[in-house]
Design a protein around this motif. Structure first.
Motif, PDB file in Angstrom:
ATOM      1  N   THR A  53      26.086   2.288   6.601  1.00 21.58           N
ATOM      2  CA  THR A  53      25.670   0.986   7.090  1.00 21.58           C
ATOM      3  C   THR A  53      26.442   0.664   8.360  1.00 21.58           C
ATOM      4  O   THR A  53      27.532   0.078   8.289  1.00 21.58           O
ATOM      5  CB  THR A  53      25.914  -0.108   6.025  1.00 21.58           C
ATOM      6  N   PRO A  54      25.920   1.030   9.539  1.00 24.17           N
ATOM      7  CA  PRO A  54      26.629   0.700  10.773  1.00 24.17           C
ATOM      8  C   PRO A  54      26.847  -0.795  10.953  1.00 24.17           C
ATOM      9  O   PRO A  54      27.827  -1.228  11.559  1.00 24.17           O
ATOM     10  CB  PRO A  54      25.721   1.240  11.881  1.00 24.17           C
ATOM     11  N   GLY A  55      25.924  -1.602  10.399  1.00 24.10           N
ATOM     12  CA  GLY A  55      26.066  -3.049  10.496  1.00 24.10           C
ATOM     13  C   GLY A  55      27.253  -3.591   9.749  1.00 24.10           C
ATOM     14  O   GLY A  55      27.549  -4.788   9.826  1.00 24.10           O
ATOM     15  N   ILE A  56      27.987  -2.722   9.043  1.00 26.36           N
ATOM     16  CA  ILE A  56      29.212  -3.153   8.371  1.00 26.36           C
ATOM     17  C   ILE A  56      30.303  -3.459   9.390  1.00 26.36           C
ATOM     18  O   ILE A  56      31.280  -4.147   9.094  1.00 26.36           O
ATOM     19  CB  ILE A  56      29.667  -2.075   7.363  1.00 26.36           C
ATOM     20  N   LEU A  57      30.145  -2.936  10.617  1.00 24.61           N
ATOM     21  CA  LEU A  57      31.087  -3.220  11.692  1.00 24.61           C
ATOM     22  C   LEU A  57      30.948  -4.678  12.124  1.00 24.61           C
ATOM     23  O   LEU A  57      29.842  -5.150  12.390  1.00 24.61           O
ATOM     24  CB  LEU A  57      30.820  -2.314  12.896  1.00 24.61           C
ATOM     25  N   GLU A  58      32.068  -5.384  12.222  1.00 25.59           N
ATOM     26  CA  GLU A  58      32.034  -6.721  12.801  1.00 25.59           C
ATOM     27  C   GLU A  58      31.828  -6.603  14.306  1.00 25.59           C
ATOM     28  O   GLU A  58      31.985  -5.528  14.893  1.00 25.59           O
ATOM     29  CB  GLU A  58      33.327  -7.470  12.479  1.00 25.59           C
ATOM     30  N   ALA A  59      31.487  -7.704  14.940  1.00 28.65           N
ATOM     31  CA  ALA A  59      31.128  -7.674  16.362  1.00 28.65           C
ATOM     32  C   ALA A  59      32.244  -7.079  17.220  1.00 28.65           C
ATOM     33  O   ALA A  59      31.983  -6.295  18.145  1.00 28.65           O
ATOM     34  CB  ALA A  59      30.785  -9.083  16.840  1.00 28.65           C
ATOM     35  N   GLU A  60      33.493  -7.412  16.925  1.00 30.58           N
ATOM     36  CA  GLU A  60      34.614  -6.902  17.720  1.00 30.58           C
ATOM     37  C   GLU A  60      34.745  -5.387  17.573  1.00 30.58           C
ATOM     38  O   GLU A  60      34.954  -4.665  18.558  1.00 30.58           O
ATOM     39  CB  GLU A  60      35.904  -7.587  17.292  1.00 30.58           C
ATOM     40  N   ALA A  61      34.618  -4.892  16.328  1.00 31.38           N
ATOM     41  CA  ALA A  61      34.693  -3.450  16.098  1.00 31.38           C
ATOM     42  C   ALA A  61      33.510  -2.728  16.732  1.00 31.38           C
ATOM     43  O   ALA A  61      33.647  -1.619  17.260  1.00 31.38           O
ATOM     44  CB  ALA A  61      34.745  -3.164  14.599  1.00 31.38           C
ATOM     45  N   LEU A  62      32.339  -3.333  16.689  1.00 28.82           N
ATOM     46  CA  LEU A  62      31.155  -2.739  17.310  1.00 28.82           C
ATOM     47  C   LEU A  62      31.329  -2.646  18.827  1.00 28.82           C
ATOM     48  O   LEU A  62      30.983  -1.632  19.441  1.00 28.82           O
ATOM     49  CB  LEU A  62      29.932  -3.573  16.955  1.00 28.82           C
ATOM     50  N   GLU A  63      31.882  -3.689  19.410  1.00 29.21           N
ATOM     51  CA  GLU A  63      32.177  -3.669  20.841  1.00 29.21           C
ATOM     52  C   GLU A  63      33.141  -2.531  21.179  1.00 29.21           C
ATOM     53  O   GLU A  63      32.953  -1.806  22.162  1.00 29.21           O
ATOM     54  CB  GLU A  63      32.772  -5.015  21.263  1.00 29.21           C
ATOM     55  N   HIS A  64      34.157  -2.355  20.371  1.00 28.20           N
ATOM     56  CA  HIS A  64      35.129  -1.271  20.582  1.00 28.20           C
ATOM     57  C   HIS A  64      34.442   0.090  20.531  1.00 28.20           C
ATOM     58  O   HIS A  64      34.643   0.940  21.409  1.00 28.20           O
ATOM     59  CB  HIS A  64      36.225  -1.352  19.515  1.00 28.20           C
TER      60      HIS A  64
ATOM     61  N   ALA B 105      41.336  -1.654   7.129  1.00 27.86           N
ATOM     62  CA  ALA B 105      42.163  -0.589   7.694  1.00 27.86           C
ATOM     63  C   ALA B 105      41.455   0.763   7.622  1.00 27.86           C
ATOM     64  O   ALA B 105      41.605   1.608   8.505  1.00 27.86           O
ATOM     65  CB  ALA B 105      43.502  -0.528   6.954  1.00 27.86           C
ATOM     66  N   GLN B 106      40.675   0.983   6.571  1.00 29.79           N
ATOM     67  CA  GLN B 106      39.925   2.227   6.419  1.00 29.79           C
ATOM     68  C   GLN B 106      38.927   2.387   7.565  1.00 29.79           C
ATOM     69  O   GLN B 106      38.795   3.474   8.149  1.00 29.79           O
ATOM     70  CB  GLN B 106      39.210   2.194   5.073  1.00 29.79           C
ATOM     71  N   LEU B 107      38.244   1.320   7.907  1.00 29.42           N
ATOM     72  CA  LEU B 107      37.279   1.341   8.998  1.00 29.42           C
ATOM     73  C   LEU B 107      37.988   1.508  10.342  1.00 29.42           C
ATOM     74  O   LEU B 107      37.521   2.242  11.221  1.00 29.42           O
ATOM     75  CB  LEU B 107      36.458   0.057   8.985  1.00 29.42           C
ATOM     76  N   GLU B 108      39.120   0.869  10.513  1.00 29.36           N
ATOM     77  CA  GLU B 108      39.883   0.985  11.755  1.00 29.36           C
ATOM     78  C   GLU B 108      40.337   2.420  11.983  1.00 29.36           C
ATOM     79  O   GLU B 108      40.287   2.927  13.101  1.00 29.36           O
ATOM     80  CB  GLU B 108      41.078   0.033  11.707  1.00 29.36           C
ATOM     81  N   ARG B 109      40.784   3.086  10.919  1.00 33.13           N
ATOM     82  CA  ARG B 109      41.194   4.496  11.044  1.00 33.13           C
ATOM     83  C   ARG B 109      40.019   5.359  11.475  1.00 33.13           C
ATOM     84  O   ARG B 109      40.168   6.267  12.308  1.00 33.13           O
ATOM     85  CB  ARG B 109      41.769   5.004   9.718  1.00 33.13           C
ATOM     86  N   TYR B 110      38.859   5.101  10.894  1.00 29.70           N
ATOM     87  CA  TYR B 110      37.695   5.919  11.233  1.00 29.70           C
ATOM     88  C   TYR B 110      37.286   5.727  12.690  1.00 29.70           C
ATOM     89  O   TYR B 110      36.931   6.695  13.379  1.00 29.70           O
ATOM     90  CB  TYR B 110      36.524   5.576  10.306  1.00 29.70           C
ATOM     91  N   LEU B 111      37.339   4.503  13.179  1.00 34.07           N
ATOM     92  CA  LEU B 111      37.016   4.268  14.590  1.00 34.07           C
ATOM     93  C   LEU B 111      38.005   4.995  15.499  1.00 34.07           C
ATOM     94  O   LEU B 111      37.637   5.486  16.567  1.00 34.07           O
ATOM     95  CB  LEU B 111      37.007   2.771  14.886  1.00 34.07           C
ATOM     96  N   GLY B 112      39.261   5.077  15.079  1.00 33.70           N
ATOM     97  CA  GLY B 112      40.239   5.848  15.845  1.00 33.70           C
ATOM     98  C   GLY B 112      39.896   7.328  15.886  1.00 33.70           C
ATOM     99  O   GLY B 112      40.072   7.993  16.924  1.00 33.70           O
ATOM    100  N   VAL B 113      39.399   7.860  14.762  1.00 31.52           N
ATOM    101  CA  VAL B 113      38.956   9.263  14.731  1.00 31.52           C
ATOM    102  C   VAL B 113      37.802   9.478  15.707  1.00 31.52           C
ATOM    103  O   VAL B 113      37.766  10.468  16.448  1.00 31.52           O
ATOM    104  CB  VAL B 113      38.549   9.661  13.296  1.00 31.52           C
ATOM    105  N   LEU B 114      36.835   8.552  15.712  1.00 30.34           N
ATOM    106  CA  LEU B 114      35.711   8.670  16.650  1.00 30.34           C
ATOM    107  C   LEU B 114      36.195   8.594  18.099  1.00 30.34           C
ATOM    108  O   LEU B 114      35.703   9.331  18.963  1.00 30.34           O
ATOM    109  CB  LEU B 114      34.675   7.582  16.376  1.00 30.34           C
ATOM    110  N   ASP B 115      37.160   7.720  18.385  1.00 34.21           N
ATOM    111  CA  ASP B 115      37.715   7.641  19.749  1.00 34.21           C
ATOM    112  C   ASP B 115      38.233   9.007  20.194  1.00 34.21           C
ATOM    113  O   ASP B 115      37.955   9.462  21.313  1.00 34.21           O
ATOM    114  CB  ASP B 115      38.864   6.629  19.805  1.00 34.21           C
TER     115      ASP B 115
END
Length: 573
Positions: free
Chosen positions: A123-134, A89-99
């Motif tokens: 570590t950008p590679g911490i993103l799973e493939a689906e999150a990286l695609e997003h 959830a922490q990573l998901e929130r951050y991706l929302g901030v970047l959006d």
């Protein structure tokens, strides 16, 4: 600055910087007067920069850097802004901030095509493939990127490489994968909190990258890690070369304040002496043996005055033209760099350089003043152009200078050019100013006269390599040491103000613990926190080294009233 004759005055401070021009340039920005900017102010500056580029008043090259600040765990030596990932959830929130940030800044870059794209961390590679695609889908929807000839690179920890992530990167045109290997010694890696990185992990990651179709695999080593020696480093270099990555880059260790305290006893002078000896042995060895392993050095004669040594595998084609390789603010190519994420830096050519000092945001707020900005003007950009071309190429081409600034190098710097030529340090040709020596130290000393004396003196007042001094308070029964640093998100501080943290490095008894010593230590902690708050308010620059000095002055006065001793415990450059 008046010329090469005045250089010896600063020789000790230059040695503290390792004769590295990139470090000196960072100090110029860190010690300049700073403004606090919001995203709204930053977007206005970017819009003005883009308008000037369209009118021919500035460079048309733009690069983009996206910072992913999370890691599974912290490496002991790491200087970058990062936090341990606690939950998806922490990573998901951050991706929302970047959006939201992409959508907010996108109008300012209308008509711009970014030549380079770097995704780093953390570590950008911490993103799973689906999150990286997003992430990439939103990024490419908001901004335009050239297909060629620039760079498109993604940073991985070797343990985080998967075929799925690489397929996503290939779809979006990434041509380079970069991995921080740091060492091939299990003992050294374990001491850096990287014991998970085994040879099998590395071999698996390399094989996946080569099967992905991504053109280039680049790896990094660090020279001088605690617990390593020159024999161990040579073995690491050779073991890595046998695995045949396309490029090996070697960086000298630049310690954090805590790493210096814990691993080298806090003696910065002793650390610098050790590092100089270490590099004096391994750098010539790397150049001499690179060819045996199938590598060529990017510069055959560089030395301890450089902040990186790059070795390319023979027969590997360069991905981008040399003048398109502008990655960051130490490039020799005039360009503007757009950075997003806590810890990311932006460089708006001829206007300012700024850094998002964090913390990791829970939401995007364009009014929040989270950027520390140092103003630059055209003259500053000229000096940087000269310094970085001397560092990278050992020369300054007059046609490039004229094309970038509309004037001739000799007309802008007649005294410095004439002085270097008269001393036999450089040769002035119709087409270029060429240095007669290629060593890093000589390039450094020849470039310095192009800086204004007052600007140089201001930069040299800071801590060498950005490392702030410790403040030590002691009595007969107990002692404590404090350091000021840019606050990191997962570090416990005594106090955090304006993006700076007061860290307790050491607290202990001078003799057998007693109630008196415990009470004295508590008093020291209270004094330090109050003095830190006053130092942050009083300091104009809000850089760790500057604030630490003000902290020392205020704490010394308070400590004297209580019969305590207070001193700056080096490092100081």
């Amino acid at each position: 600055m008046g010329g090469a004759a005045s250089i010896p005055r600063f020789e000790r401070a230059f040695a503290g910087l390792g004769y590295d021009l990139a470090t000196l340039l960072r100090r110029l920005d860190e010690t300049g007067e700073r403004d606090e900017l919001s995203a709204a102010g930053l977007r206005r500056a970017w819009a003005e920069c883009v308008r000037d580029a369209r009118r021919g008043r500035g460079p048309t090259r733009f690069g983009c850097y996206i910072h992913i600040p999370f890691c599974r765990q912290r490496c002991a030596y790491c200087r970058h802004f990062q936090a341990r990932l606690e939950s998806p959830a922490q990573l998901e929130r951050y991706l929302g901030v970047l959006d939201d940030a992409f959508a907010y800044y996108s109008p300012a870059f209308r008509g711009v095509r970014f030549g380079n794209l770097i995704v780093g961390g953390g570590t950008p590679g911490i993103l799973e493939a689906e999150a990286l695609e997003h992430l990439l889908r939103r990024l490419f929807a908001a901004f335009a990127f050239d297909e060629s000839p620039g760079d498109r690179a993604f940073e991985f920890n070797p343990a985080g490489v998967t075929a799925g992530k690489l397929r996503v990167l290939a779809r979006y045109g990434f041509r380079r994968v970069s991995m921080g290997v740091q060492s091939m010694s299990a003992r050294v890696l374990d001491a850096q909190n990287r014991g998970y990185q085994t040879g099998n992990v590395l071999d698996r990651a390399f094989a996946l990258v080569r099967d992905s179709g991504i053109a280039q695999l680049c790896v990094d080593l660090i020279a001088g890690l605690a617990g390593d020696d020159t024999t161990g480093f040579r073995e690491s270099f050779a073991a890595l070369a046998r695995r045949k990555p396309d490029q090996i880059t070697v960086y000298p260790l630049v310690p954090t304040t805590l790493y210096l305290r814990q691993r080298f006893g806090g003696d910065f002078g002793a650390f610098l002496a050790r590092r100089r000896e270490f590099l004096a042995e391994v750098v010539p060895w790397m150049h001499a043996h690179a060819g045996h392993h199938g590598y060529r050095s990017e510069r055959e004669r560089d030395g301890p005055g450089d902040n990186a040594w790059v070795f390319n595998r023979c027969g590997v084609r360069r991905l981008a033209a040399e003048d398109e390789e502008f990655y960051d603010d130490t490039s020799s190519v005039p360009a503007s760099i757009f950075g997003l994420g806590p810890g990311a830096g932006s460089s708006i050519w001829g206007r300012l350089v700024c850094t998002d000092r964090g913390p990791i945001p829970g939401r995007f707020d364009p009014r929040e003043r989270r950027y520390w900005a140092t103003r630059r003007d055209r003259r500053d950009e000229m000096a940087r152009f000269v310094l970085m071309n001397m560092r990278k190429h050992g020369e300054v081409r007059r046609d490039q200078f004229r094309r970038s600034f509309g004037t001739d190098l000799v007309d802008e710097y007649p005294v410095a050019v004439a002085r270097l030529a008269s001393l036999g340090l450089a040769r002035l040709d119709p087409g270029r100013l060429r240095l007669r020596s290629g060593t890093g130290k000589r390039r450094f000393l020849c470039a310095v006269p192009f800086l204004d004396r007052k600007v140089l003196q201001r930069a040299l007042r800071g801590g060498a390599d950005g490392t702030a001094p410790f403040v030590r308070v002691s009595s007969r029964t107990c002692a404590a040491e404090f350091a000021v640093e840019h606050a990191l998100p997962d570090v416990a501080y005594l106090r955090v103000l304006k993006g700076l943290g007061l860290r307790l490095l050491y607290a202990g008894e001078q003799q057998t613990p007693s109630a008196r010593s415990l009470a004295g230590r508590a008093t020291m902690l209270r004094l330090a926190q109050r003095a830190f708050a006053a130092a942050v308010r009083a300091s104009r620059h809000r850089e760790p080294a500057a604030v630490a000095r003000v902290l020392h002055a205020r704490l010394r006065r308070a400590a004297a009233r209580l019969g305590l001793l207070c001193r700056l415990a080096r490092p100081v450059g």
